[in-house]
Enzyme design. Structure first.
Site, PDB file in Angstrom:
ATOM      1  N   ASP A  67       0.819  -1.215   0.000  1.00  0.00           N
ATOM      2  CA  ASP A  67       0.000   0.000   0.000  1.00  0.00           C
ATOM      3  C   ASP A  67       0.850   1.261   0.000  1.00  0.00           C
ATOM      4  O   ASP A  67       2.067   1.199   0.201  1.00  0.00           O
ATOM      5  CB  ASP A  67      -0.954  -0.004   1.209  1.00  0.00           C
ATOM      6  CG  ASP A  67      -0.276  -0.402   2.510  1.00  0.00           C
ATOM      7  OD1 ASP A  67       0.960  -0.371   2.562  1.00  0.00           O
ATOM      8  OD2 ASP A  67      -0.981  -0.739   3.463  1.00  0.00           O
ATOM      9  N   ASN A 136      -7.460  -2.588  14.298  1.00  0.00           N
ATOM     10  CA  ASN A 136      -8.861  -2.872  13.939  1.00  0.00           C
ATOM     11  C   ASN A 136      -8.972  -4.108  13.032  1.00  0.00           C
ATOM     12  O   ASN A 136     -10.027  -4.369  12.456  1.00  0.00           O
ATOM     13  CB  ASN A 136      -9.502  -1.655  13.261  1.00  0.00           C
ATOM     14  CG  ASN A 136      -8.819  -1.295  11.941  1.00  0.00           C
ATOM     15  OD1 ASN A 136      -7.887  -1.978  11.521  1.00  0.00           O
ATOM     16  ND2 ASN A 136      -9.283  -0.243  11.304  1.00  0.00           N
ATOM     17  N   HIS A 138      -7.209  -4.627  10.249  1.00  0.00           N
ATOM     18  CA  HIS A 138      -6.949  -4.423   8.819  1.00  0.00           C
ATOM     19  C   HIS A 138      -5.644  -5.086   8.382  1.00  0.00           C
ATOM     20  O   HIS A 138      -4.724  -5.263   9.179  1.00  0.00           O
ATOM     21  CB  HIS A 138      -7.011  -2.937   8.422  1.00  0.00           C
ATOM     22  CG  HIS A 138      -5.843  -2.085   8.799  1.00  0.00           C
ATOM     23  ND1 HIS A 138      -5.983  -0.784   9.229  1.00  0.00           N
ATOM     24  CD2 HIS A 138      -4.508  -2.306   8.788  1.00  0.00           C
ATOM     25  CE1 HIS A 138      -4.792  -0.266   9.460  1.00  0.00           C
ATOM     26  NE2 HIS A 138      -3.876  -1.164   9.204  1.00  0.00           N
ATOM     27  N   GLU A 143      -9.762  -1.896   5.348  1.00  0.00           N
ATOM     28  CA  GLU A 143     -10.417  -1.559   6.603  1.00  0.00           C
ATOM     29  C   GLU A 143     -11.646  -2.449   6.832  1.00  0.00           C
ATOM     30  O   GLU A 143     -12.221  -2.971   5.869  1.00  0.00           O
ATOM     31  CB  GLU A 143     -10.858  -0.082   6.567  1.00  0.00           C
ATOM     32  CG  GLU A 143      -9.728   0.910   6.317  1.00  0.00           C
ATOM     33  CD  GLU A 143      -8.833   1.122   7.550  1.00  0.00           C
ATOM     34  OE1 GLU A 143      -8.752   0.230   8.410  1.00  0.00           O
ATOM     35  OE2 GLU A 143      -8.217   2.197   7.626  1.00  0.00           O
TER      36      GLU A 143
END
Ligand code: GLP
Length: 242
Positions: A67, A136, A138, A143
């Site tokens: 990313d 979280n 990810h 996400e």
């Protein structure tokens, strides 16, 4: 899932680094999927040492990063491009023409993402994908959401990711968007190695390993991959070890 709980971050860096060294020495033109964040830094350091000691060469290796932030100059020290050069590529014999990182400043993000997927496909796919995990759940910048993503795409970062990563942007200029390989792209990798260290990852690790496979915890999809190693330190494994 092959879950390996080790004592320290250094133990994980060694175990993970040795897998990379073995695989690269078996296939010198291997295709690696690489990750950023604090978690893989000790592994990169281990690989740099191994290179300096003549145990491995990256000359023929091709890499694809997971990313990159959007609207952040490559030269900005917080871009993942800069991170990779500073923490790894500049210290080993990587051929710079074989390094691939999505261009978060591309005018046409959709075109950039499609071209990125095509390059991975043209290289025969990723042999080993290195991953970290967000608090979280990810992976990459996929996400939590209602459905699993597929190919590389432009994502709006979640509030929790912005909160976790804004420590790197003390001036408050934390990007709000990123380009990321999708869950589909990640799952196509032949082998996946995920590292999670530290108590902040306890819940994410528990959901990834013991929770239902759900896009609410994107990393849970790894339960469906048939060659995945999860390296955890004792802090990150605290809940699953009970
Ligand atoms: C970042 C990256 C992920 C990384 C994760 C965890 O936002 N996009 O690839 O795995 O968050 O980062 P860290 O290792 O710093 O905890």
């Amino acid at each position: 899932m092959d879950i390996r709980v080790l004592k320290t971050k250094a133990d994980i860096a060694k175990a993970c680094g040795e897998i990379f060294i073995e695989e690269i020495n078996k296939k010198s033109d291997i295709v690696l999927g690489l990750a950023t964040g604090a978690t893989p830094l000790p592994t990169y350091e281990y690989l740099i040492d191994a290179y300096k000691n003549g145990r491995v060469s990256f000359k023929e290796v091709t890499s694809f990063n997971l990313d990159e932030y959007c609207d952040l100059a490559r030269e900005n020290e917080n871009s993942y491009y800069s991170y990779m050069l500073n923490n790894f590529f500049n210290h080993v014999d990587m051929d710079k023409s074989r390094i691939n990182i999505p261009d978060g400043n591309a005018k046409d993000a959709e075109k950039e993402c499609a071209a990125y997927d095509k390059m991975i496909e043209d290289m025969g796919g990723i042999d080993i994908q290195l991953l970290g995990i967000g608090t979280n759940g990810h992976i990459g910048f996929n996400e939590p959401s209602d459905e699993f993503t597929d190919a590389t795409f432009k994502v709006k970062l979640s509030d929790s990711t912005i909160e976790s990563n804004s420590i790197y942007f003390p001036d408050g200029d934390m990007p709000r968007y990123a380009l990321t390989m999708g869950i589909g792209s990640i799952m196509k990798a032949k082998k996946i190695i995920l590292i999670a260290t530290g108590a902040a990852k306890i819940d994410a690790v528990d959901k990834m390993v013991n929770g239902e496979v759900s896009p609410a915890c994107p990393a849970s999809i790894l339960q469906n991959h048939d060659d995945v190693i999860i390296f955890l330190d004792e802090d990150a494994a605290a809940k699953i070890n009970k």
